[in-house]
Write a protein that holds these residues in place. Sequence first.
Motif, PDB file in Angstrom:
ATOM      1  N   TYR A 102       0.820  -1.210   0.000  1.00  0.00           N
ATOM      2  CA  TYR A 102       0.000   0.000   0.000  1.00  0.00           C
ATOM      3  C   TYR A 102       0.851   1.256   0.000  1.00  0.00           C
ATOM      4  O   TYR A 102       1.968   1.264   0.515  1.00  0.00           O
ATOM      5  CB  TYR A 102      -0.900   0.015   1.243  1.00  0.00           C
ATOM      6  N   TRP A 292     -11.211   4.829  -6.369  1.00  0.00           N
ATOM      7  CA  TRP A 292     -10.904   6.090  -5.683  1.00  0.00           C
ATOM      8  C   TRP A 292     -12.094   7.039  -5.798  1.00  0.00           C
ATOM      9  O   TRP A 292     -12.804   7.024  -6.800  1.00  0.00           O
ATOM     10  CB  TRP A 292      -9.670   6.750  -6.289  1.00  0.00           C
ATOM     11  N   ARG A 307      -8.684   6.555  -1.577  1.00  0.00           N
ATOM     12  CA  ARG A 307      -9.069   5.156  -1.744  1.00  0.00           C
ATOM     13  C   ARG A 307     -10.503   4.913  -1.261  1.00  0.00           C
ATOM     14  O   ARG A 307     -10.937   5.456  -0.246  1.00  0.00           O
ATOM     15  CB  ARG A 307      -8.094   4.214  -1.050  1.00  0.00           C
ATOM     16  N   ASN A 325      -3.011   4.856  -2.547  1.00  0.00           N
ATOM     17  CA  ASN A 325      -3.952   5.526  -1.652  1.00  0.00           C
ATOM     18  C   ASN A 325      -4.646   6.719  -2.294  1.00  0.00           C
ATOM     19  O   ASN A 325      -5.734   7.101  -1.895  1.00  0.00           O
ATOM     20  CB  ASN A 325      -3.223   6.060  -0.412  1.00  0.00           C
ATOM     21  N   GLU A 664      -5.971  -0.451 -10.372  1.00  0.00           N
ATOM     22  CA  GLU A 664      -6.203  -0.889  -8.993  1.00  0.00           C
ATOM     23  C   GLU A 664      -5.164  -1.904  -8.511  1.00  0.00           C
ATOM     24  O   GLU A 664      -5.015  -2.112  -7.317  1.00  0.00           O
ATOM     25  CB  GLU A 664      -7.636  -1.431  -8.824  1.00  0.00           C
TER      26      GLU A 664
END
Length: 693
Positions: A102, A292, A307, A325, A664
């Motif tokens: 992440y 998002w 996100r 993010n 993604e």
Amino acid sequence: MRKHTIALGGAGLMLGVSLLAVHAQELTGELPDPPEFAAQSEPVFVSISDILEYKALPEYHEPDWVTSKYVEAGTLPPVAERLPKEPMVYKTANMPDGVGVYGDTMRHVIGGRPEGWNYIGGQSQGWGGIDIGLSECLTRTGPLFMVKADELEPLPNLAKSWEWSEDGKSLTMHLIEGAKWSDGDPFDADDVMFYWEDNVNDANVSPLNGATPESWGVGTTLEALDPYTIKWTFKEANPTQYLYTMAYGTFCPGPSHILKPQHPKYNPDNTYEEYKNAFPPEYMNIPVMGAWVPVEYRADDIVVMRRNPYYWKVDEAGNQLPYLNEMHYRLSTWADRDVQAVAGSGDFSNLEQAESFVESLKRSAEDSAPARLQFGARTIGYALRMNFSANGWGEPDARGQAVRELNRNLDFRKAITVALDRQRLGDSLVRGPFTAIYPGGLYAGTTYYDKASTVYYPYNIEAANALLDGLGLTDTDGNGIRNFPADQAGGGDLEITLLANTDYGTDTNLAEGVIAQLEPLGIRVIANFQSGTARDDMAQSGQFDWSVERQGSEVVSVVQGTSALAPTGPRTHPFHRAGTDGTLDLLPFEQELVDTVNAFIATSDNAERAELMKKYQNVFTENVYSVGLTQYPGALIINKRFANIPAGSPIFMFNWAEDNIIRERVFVPADRQGDFELHPETLPGAPGSAGPM
Ligand code: GLA
């Protein structure tokens, strides 16, 4: 063989004879092969089942800060409860760099501007991948560039599986079960039916990417059997082709719980205009099914997205996607997108304006260059399109009507096509092996293209003049401009307006090239150059004589956007739509194109399909349905810190690269992450609230 049999002393000489002499044979010529230009990387071809599956996993994960700041604080349910029963799972073996981590941001730069967030009601978000990222659709086609040709079929997405009935006339689709919009509201068949009934089938609404009921065939119906099952019924048997029309941008439902209360059917106080505009760019946290959610908007500056905590896709380790993010969309220009991506202040560009090629290539070749640049096939192309409606679409005045009558005349279209020097048009954008002469129709180098079926009318200015003379378009008042015949538009000067998009230098450069090349012919082409949104509105409403534009995926893939290849419905085609009485005044050759395209849709036999597209190409190019200008390759520019970018990702094929690269599952390895997040450790707020929470 190229024959120059037309030698005329001067314009207007011996009309009858010149017209006879200018018949098809003499005008056609050998189409030069495009210069060699190899794509710089090839996809790894796989089956759809190698890419993804739907299944429950033993455990799920999310970024630590989501757990500690939101779940443990009680503002968000645990991740397992936010995911559907069986999330979509991306398989590790198909991820070029495997399971990711992440963090970080992808910084896009775009040339468009958001009109607002009501995508299904017809508002543009400014393109450049914003809407592609927000909207999830029943099926998905962007990643198909890596699917084995003989297994080509759209990927499941919101529809996780489907079956055809015995007679092939109905298609039952199973929606993903228990998935939620980004605000936690359940996604189900209500959202699908609101899109279909109150947007696609409500003639007062024009969804952004042109869905009309006929996009799935005349007489097609859709019903909900239960919250997670929908059923299509078609007039023809097995039109598997429509699975492509269920992908971006024609079947991506919006959040009915938010949009419905603004729709005039449910809210009699609202007009359709008010419905369309009910979610201006300042409206934050619009619920989406995409990865998002928009949380910040500053006019002419930036759109920031965070996100989606309810996103319904995971990797095989159970990590909820996306890995990134945040997403930025800098509101700048398309040319700046190239500059910033190459310089490293932006992260992504589709290098598609040929004028930037040389500079971008030079800078990316340096070892220290922050971005990778990779050319693909020649899938960017431009054509001059003429308005074919003679029964009122766009409500032309007398001059406009006279132009449309000319547009419908084959000798006129031939005159225009042979008046253009395509080599020179291409070279004016960029020199080198990039641009190729484009005679119109399907692009050379693509699956269904057949050179032998392509009719090419090479540059031949004498023939152009003779054809125009033969049509009685002579300069009656001696001002250097030809005139309409006395009984049309008052015999005034032959003036034609040319619509083009000022957001792209390439569009206006090509349009200016066309204007300059037609001037010596005595045709006054007047620039009608408009910014993207205004241009799109004029094009959609038929308010143009001619337009120069970049073409859609139908001339690349044929299977995506197929119904736009010909006027198969009243509103499916870019330059011929129904007039004021709702009918289409098709010319005989257009009817032939429509029949050919419909036959293509009705069969899935590959050999038959290939033959049909040969016919299409032949009828199209012989009749100069649009005047092809140039086609060239585009390159994907992406910052080197990103991982999981699939090999051979084209910038444009079934869809744009923003879909093709599967954002993604893109990530940045921990040691390469940048410090770009503007709203670190935040999640989207409630719909309509000011910013992230
Ligand atoms: C615009 C850009 C394309 C692509 C698409 C995505 O059209 O010119 O390169 O980014 O948006 O919608």
